[in-house]
Design a protein around this motif. Structure first.
Motif, PDB file in Angstrom:
ATOM      1  N   ALA A  67      31.298 -68.108  81.592  1.00 26.73           N
ATOM      2  CA  ALA A  67      32.079 -68.794  80.551  1.00 26.73           C
ATOM      3  C   ALA A  67      31.379 -68.696  79.201  1.00 26.73           C
ATOM      4  O   ALA A  67      32.030 -68.556  78.165  1.00 26.73           O
ATOM      5  CB  ALA A  67      32.286 -70.256  80.937  1.00 26.73           C
ATOM      6  N   GLN A  68      30.035 -68.743  79.235  1.00 26.53           N
ATOM      7  CA  GLN A  68      29.299 -68.706  77.961  1.00 26.53           C
ATOM      8  C   GLN A  68      29.250 -67.298  77.360  1.00 26.53           C
ATOM      9  O   GLN A  68      29.184 -67.146  76.157  1.00 26.53           O
ATOM     10  CB  GLN A  68      27.868 -69.238  78.172  1.00 26.53           C
ATOM     11  N   SER A  69      29.289 -66.290  78.227  1.00 24.07           N
ATOM     12  CA  SER A  69      29.232 -64.901  77.724  1.00 24.07           C
ATOM     13  C   SER A  69      30.275 -64.044  78.411  1.00 24.07           C
ATOM     14  O   SER A  69      29.930 -63.174  79.217  1.00 24.07           O
ATOM     15  CB  SER A  69      27.866 -64.277  78.010  1.00 24.07           C
ATOM     16  N   PRO A  70      31.550 -64.278  78.108  1.00 26.86           N
ATOM     17  CA  PRO A  70      32.575 -63.517  78.823  1.00 26.86           C
ATOM     18  C   PRO A  70      32.407 -62.008  78.651  1.00 26.86           C
ATOM     19  O   PRO A  70      32.122 -61.545  77.566  1.00 26.86           O
ATOM     20  CB  PRO A  70      33.897 -64.004  78.209  1.00 26.86           C
ATOM     21  N   ALA A  71      32.565 -61.312  79.766  1.00 26.52           N
ATOM     22  CA  ALA A  71      32.465 -59.842  79.838  1.00 26.52           C
ATOM     23  C   ALA A  71      31.059 -59.324  79.546  1.00 26.52           C
ATOM     24  O   ALA A  71      30.845 -58.128  79.487  1.00 26.52           O
ATOM     25  CB  ALA A  71      33.475 -59.164  78.914  1.00 26.52           C
ATOM     26  N   ARG A  72      30.107 -60.247  79.375  1.00 26.11           N
ATOM     27  CA  ARG A  72      28.741 -59.776  79.132  1.00 26.11           C
ATOM     28  C   ARG A  72      27.796 -60.181  80.263  1.00 26.11           C
ATOM     29  O   ARG A  72      26.864 -59.459  80.598  1.00 26.11           O
ATOM     30  CB  ARG A  72      28.220 -60.280  77.793  1.00 26.11           C
ATOM     31  N   ALA A  73      28.068 -61.339  80.877  1.00 27.24           N
ATOM     32  CA  ALA A  73      27.135 -61.791  81.928  1.00 27.24           C
ATOM     33  C   ALA A  73      27.417 -61.048  83.236  1.00 27.24           C
ATOM     34  O   ALA A  73      26.627 -60.206  83.667  1.00 27.24           O
ATOM     35  CB  ALA A  73      27.259 -63.292  82.110  1.00 27.24           C
ATOM     36  N   TYR A  74      28.526 -61.344  83.857  1.00 23.05           N
ATOM     37  CA  TYR A  74      28.862 -60.708  85.133  1.00 23.05           C
ATOM     38  C   TYR A  74      30.330 -60.317  85.106  1.00 23.05           C
ATOM     39  O   TYR A  74      31.190 -61.179  84.915  1.00 23.05           O
ATOM     40  CB  TYR A  74      28.638 -61.686  86.295  1.00 23.05           C
ATOM     41  N   ASN A  75      30.592 -59.056  85.319  1.00 23.39           N
ATOM     42  CA  ASN A  75      31.989 -58.618  85.256  1.00 23.39           C
ATOM     43  C   ASN A  75      32.239 -57.493  86.262  1.00 23.39           C
ATOM     44  O   ASN A  75      31.647 -56.431  86.128  1.00 23.39           O
ATOM     45  CB  ASN A  75      32.304 -58.126  83.841  1.00 23.39           C
ATOM     46  N   PRO A  76      33.101 -57.691  87.269  1.00 18.75           N
ATOM     47  CA  PRO A  76      33.840 -58.918  87.533  1.00 18.75           C
ATOM     48  C   PRO A  76      32.931 -59.993  88.136  1.00 18.75           C
ATOM     49  O   PRO A  76      31.850 -59.690  88.627  1.00 18.75           O
ATOM     50  CB  PRO A  76      34.872 -58.471  88.567  1.00 18.75           C
ATOM     51  N   PHE A  77      33.444 -61.209  88.083  1.00 17.06           N
ATOM     52  CA  PHE A  77      32.754 -62.306  88.767  1.00 17.06           C
ATOM     53  C   PHE A  77      33.632 -62.681  89.953  1.00 17.06           C
ATOM     54  O   PHE A  77      34.820 -62.968  89.791  1.00 17.06           O
ATOM     55  CB  PHE A  77      32.594 -63.473  87.790  1.00 17.06           C
ATOM     56  N   PHE A  78      33.050 -62.629  91.144  1.00 18.76           N
ATOM     57  CA  PHE A  78      33.832 -62.819  92.370  1.00 18.76           C
ATOM     58  C   PHE A  78      33.323 -64.074  93.086  1.00 18.76           C
ATOM     59  O   PHE A  78      32.149 -64.152  93.450  1.00 18.76           O
ATOM     60  CB  PHE A  78      33.640 -61.577  93.258  1.00 18.76           C
ATOM     61  N   ILE A  79      34.202 -65.064  93.253  1.00 22.70           N
ATOM     62  CA  ILE A  79      33.802 -66.302  93.949  1.00 22.70           C
ATOM     63  C   ILE A  79      34.549 -66.358  95.280  1.00 22.70           C
ATOM     64  O   ILE A  79      35.771 -66.207  95.294  1.00 22.70           O
ATOM     65  CB  ILE A  79      34.242 -67.592  93.217  1.00 22.70           C
ATOM     66  N   TYR A  80      33.836 -66.599  96.362  1.00 23.74           N
ATOM     67  CA  TYR A  80      34.567 -66.771  97.610  1.00 23.74           C
ATOM     68  C   TYR A  80      34.098 -68.017  98.359  1.00 23.74           C
ATOM     69  O   TYR A  80      32.986 -68.520  98.131  1.00 23.74           O
ATOM     70  CB  TYR A  80      34.447 -65.518  98.502  1.00 23.74           C
ATOM     71  N   GLY A  81      34.952 -68.516  99.230  1.00 22.93           N
ATOM     72  CA  GLY A  81      34.597 -69.700 100.024  1.00 22.93           C
ATOM     73  C   GLY A  81      35.838 -70.222 100.732  1.00 22.93           C
ATOM     74  O   GLY A  81      36.955 -69.781 100.461  1.00 22.93           O
ATOM     75  N   GLY A  82      35.601 -71.172 101.631  1.00 24.69           N
ATOM     76  CA  GLY A  82      36.695 -71.703 102.459  1.00 24.69           C
ATOM     77  C   GLY A  82      37.727 -72.478 101.638  1.00 24.69           C
ATOM     78  O   GLY A  82      37.577 -72.667 100.427  1.00 24.69           O
ATOM     79  N   VAL A  83      38.735 -72.940 102.342  1.00 25.67           N
ATOM     80  CA  VAL A  83      39.862 -73.627 101.706  1.00 25.67           C
ATOM     81  C   VAL A  83      39.401 -74.934 101.054  1.00 25.67           C
ATOM     82  O   VAL A  83      38.657 -75.706 101.647  1.00 25.67           O
ATOM     83  CB  VAL A  83      40.931 -73.959 102.779  1.00 25.67           C
ATOM     84  N   LEU A 138      36.936 -60.355  84.060  1.00 25.71           N
ATOM     85  CA  LEU A 138      37.755 -60.595  85.263  1.00 25.71           C
ATOM     86  C   LEU A 138      37.030 -61.578  86.167  1.00 25.71           C
ATOM     87  O   LEU A 138      35.832 -61.399  86.448  1.00 25.71           O
ATOM     88  CB  LEU A 138      37.955 -59.289  86.038  1.00 25.71           C
ATOM     89  N   VAL A 139      37.747 -62.592  86.591  1.00 24.45           N
ATOM     90  CA  VAL A 139      37.193 -63.531  87.574  1.00 24.45           C
ATOM     91  C   VAL A 139      38.140 -63.528  88.763  1.00 24.45           C
ATOM     92  O   VAL A 139      39.356 -63.684  88.600  1.00 24.45           O
ATOM     93  CB  VAL A 139      37.062 -64.956  86.994  1.00 24.45           C
ATOM     94  N   ILE A 140      37.574 -63.298  89.933  1.00 23.16           N
ATOM     95  CA  ILE A 140      38.416 -63.121  91.125  1.00 23.16           C
ATOM     96  C   ILE A 140      37.958 -64.102  92.195  1.00 23.16           C
ATOM     97  O   ILE A 140      36.758 -64.284  92.392  1.00 23.16           O
ATOM     98  CB  ILE A 140      38.236 -61.669  91.648  1.00 23.16           C
ATOM     99  N   SER A 141      38.910 -64.735  92.867  1.00 24.66           N
ATOM    100  CA  SER A 141      38.492 -65.592  93.984  1.00 24.66           C
ATOM    101  C   SER A 141      39.137 -65.120  95.275  1.00 24.66           C
ATOM    102  O   SER A 141      40.170 -64.438  95.271  1.00 24.66           O
ATOM    103  CB  SER A 141      38.863 -67.049  93.742  1.00 24.66           C
ATOM    104  N   SER A 142      38.507 -65.497  96.368  1.00 22.60           N
ATOM    105  CA  SER A 142      39.007 -65.089  97.679  1.00 22.60           C
ATOM    106  C   SER A 142      38.471 -66.063  98.726  1.00 22.60           C
ATOM    107  O   SER A 142      37.503 -66.780  98.473  1.00 22.60           O
ATOM    108  CB  SER A 142      38.500 -63.679  97.974  1.00 22.60           C
ATOM    109  N   ASP A 143      39.109 -66.047  99.888  1.00 18.80           N
ATOM    110  CA  ASP A 143      38.582 -66.918 100.948  1.00 18.80           C
ATOM    111  C   ASP A 143      37.436 -66.241 101.704  1.00 18.80           C
ATOM    112  O   ASP A 143      36.855 -66.827 102.582  1.00 18.80           O
ATOM    113  CB  ASP A 143      39.714 -67.354 101.908  1.00 18.80           C
ATOM    114  N   ARG A 144      37.154 -64.969 101.372  1.00 19.24           N
ATOM    115  CA  ARG A 144      36.040 -64.276 102.042  1.00 19.24           C
ATOM    116  C   ARG A 144      35.476 -63.194 101.122  1.00 19.24           C
ATOM    117  O   ARG A 144      36.139 -62.810 100.152  1.00 19.24           O
ATOM    118  CB  ARG A 144      36.503 -63.684 103.367  1.00 19.24           C
ATOM    119  N   PRO A 145      34.293 -62.677 101.449  1.00 18.22           N
ATOM    120  CA  PRO A 145      33.729 -61.647 100.568  1.00 18.22           C
ATOM    121  C   PRO A 145      34.528 -60.357 100.646  1.00 18.22           C
ATOM    122  O   PRO A 145      35.218 -60.118 101.654  1.00 18.22           O
ATOM    123  CB  PRO A 145      32.316 -61.444 101.121  1.00 18.22           C
ATOM    124  N   PRO A 146      34.426 -59.499  99.599  1.00 18.78           N
ATOM    125  CA  PRO A 146      35.259 -58.289  99.570  1.00 18.78           C
ATOM    126  C   PRO A 146      35.165 -57.464 100.850  1.00 18.78           C
ATOM    127  O   PRO A 146      36.183 -56.967 101.339  1.00 18.78           O
ATOM    128  CB  PRO A 146      34.695 -57.506  98.380  1.00 18.78           C
TER     129      PRO A 146
END
Ligand SMILES: Nc1ncnc2c1ncn2[C@@H]1O[C@H](COP(=O)(O)OP(=O)(O)OP(=O)(O)O)[C@@H](O)[C@H]1O
Length: 454
Positions: free
Chosen positions: A143-159, A249-257
């Motif tokens: 959020a502090q450095s969009p497109a500079r820190a981590y791109n894409p940023f992928f968050i995963y976890g249960g429901v 790009l920020v992507i979420s999923s219920d499991r890793p890619p």
């Protein structure tokens, strides 16, 4: 689909009332709901308040899906929204409806950018604990450095563990620093529906322009596009266009890619370009902190022992944790009973009858499958190999590999000393056939349901 919604809903309610055999829950929970739209394969059902929404979603969604599937002969996704109809007011629960983020407004394709960030999902309202510390820190960095820190940023976890909350928090933060940025949050399901509608309305170019000209794309539940070739293709190009233009790009999923089945390799590898982080279920202290924060945000007065009780009962899903708190408060306000442990026990017993999943044994499975195919338990173990018996045996082996934690050799042993490769073959065959044959898929679902509920 040109369907008369009210007569379809009447039909659904009729089947429901006979299926439920329970006038009380039918009259109080389901009768006030109404079908307000059916677009493609998405039904939107309006309910009077968040309390009913949560109960119906938890308890009756599968039944409703089964009924709709049986009438419409296709799989239907159902979304519930809290209605603002005057007829629905007076329940004392309207104040809770603001908590709903209506993510699923599936109208025809529209070129308007979507900026549906939920005001409540910010970094300030996010409780940090061991289970989400890294995901939170990484989200803040993005959020502090969009497109500079981590791109894409992928968050995963249960429901219900806070993935959507963090995505919205990133969006809010970026907008607070860069108000001119075009920040778009969208669920993958809606992305898919918009794509379908754009094809239907002959608006492919507009669709592309809409998604390839934004600064931050927050796309939720990406596992949903697995197996959908056209959506993956479109998303692949959207991803490339944005990434090449140095957009976040920020992507979420219920499991890793790597665990998303039937996700194209080229997408999977792109998802792994940036940072992948997970969110785990919260520990007891974090659950308490979340409940206290929620209570204070909503101005709810809830005794500490009740907060402790909820945190002990609900361990894995923060949405359910919050839902339990809301139900208890709602129940107390509707019945004028004080909030105490007795009331909490009563409400949670009703809503979450069985917290622990039932342990299913091979013998349960053989009996249930045997009942369905009119076979005896010994038939599964015998050497006989008629076509019907072989099929029933494969179904039973599939269920054993899905519903028990026994090893494949052990399962083979229980089927008259068969080799574990036979079990692997049966499991894979049934899984593949289910993907092609909706009837088989329904049969397996109904056997599973009976086994879990028995
Ligand atoms: N750490 C947290 N602090 C405060 N609230 C939280 C936290 N984590 C989750 N929540 C709340 O729990 C609810 C569910 O969270 P959210 O919708 O973000 O889950 P999710 O992981 O996206 O779930 P799903 O997989 O179903 O999409 C939301 O109301 C959210 O605000």
């Amino acid at each position: 689909m040109s369907i008369d919604l009210s007569s379809l809903w009447c039909q659904v309610l009729k089947i429901l009332s006979s299926e439920l055999n329970n006038d009380m829950s039918f009259n109080t929970m389901l009768k006030p709901a109404k079908l307000v739209s059916l677009d493609q394969n998405i039904a939107t059902v309006e309910v009077p308040n968040i309390f009913l929404k949560q109960v119906i979603e938890k308890r009756y969604i599968n039944l409703l899906k089964d009924i709709l599937r049986s009438i419409l002969k296709q799989d239907i996704s159902i979304f519930f929204k809290v209605g603002d109809d005057a007829n629905f007011s007076g329940t004392g629960l309207e104040s809770y409806s603001s908590q709903i983020l209506d993510r699923y407004d599936s109208k025809s394709f529209s070129e308007e950018p979507i900026s549906s960030l939920n005001q409540k999902y910010t970094f300030d309202t996010f409780v940090v604990g061991n289970s989400n510390r890294f995901a939170h820190a990484a989200s803040l960095a993005v959020a502090q450095s969009p497109a500079r820190a981590y791109n894409p940023f992928f968050i995963y976890g249960g429901v219900g563990l806070g993935k959507t909350h963090l995505m919205h928090a990133i969006g809010h933060y970026i907008l607070s620093q860069k108000p001119n940025y075009k920040v778009v949050y969208i669920s993958s399901e809606r992305f898919t529906n918009e794509l379908i509608n754009s094809i239907k309305d002959d608006k492919n170019v507009e669709f592309r322009n809409k998604y390839r000209t934004i600064d931050v794309l927050l796309i939720d539940d990406i596992q949903f596009i697995a197996g959908k070739e056209r959506t993956q293709e479109e998303f692949f190009h959207t991803f490339n266009a944005l990434h090449e233009a140095n957009k976040q790009l920020v992507i979420s999923s219920d499991r890793p890619p790597k665990e998303i089945p039937t996700l194209e390799e080229r997408l999977r590898s792109r998802f792994e370009w940036g940072l992948i982080t997970d969110i785990q279920p919260p520990d007891f202290e974090t659950r308490i902190a979340i409940l206290l924060k929620k209570a204070s945000m909503e101005n709810l007065t809830v005794p500490n022992d009740v907060i402790n009780f909820i945190a002990t009962k609900i361990e894995t899903n923060i949405r359910e944790l919050e839902g339990a708190l809301i139900r208890i408060v709602a129940y107390s306000s509707l019945t004028n009973c004080p909030i105490d442990i007795n009331l909490a026990e009563h409400v949670l017993k009703d809503i979450l009858p069985d917290q622990k999943p039932k342990k299913i044994t091979i013998s349960d499975i053989l009996q249930e499958v045997g009942r369905h195919f009119s076979l005896k338990v010994d038939d599964f173990k015998a050497k006989k190999r008629t076509k019907d018996l072989a099929f029933a045996r494969q179904v039973a082996m599939y269920l054993c590999s899905e519903l028990t934690d026994l090893s494949l050799p052990k399962i083979g042993e229980e089927f008259g000393g068969r080799d574990h490769t036979t079990v692997i073959h049966a499991r894979d065959k049934i899984a593949q056939d289910m993907a092609k044959d909706p009837q088989l898929s329904m049969l397996i679902d109904s056997l599973k349901k009976k086994l879990v509920q028995s």
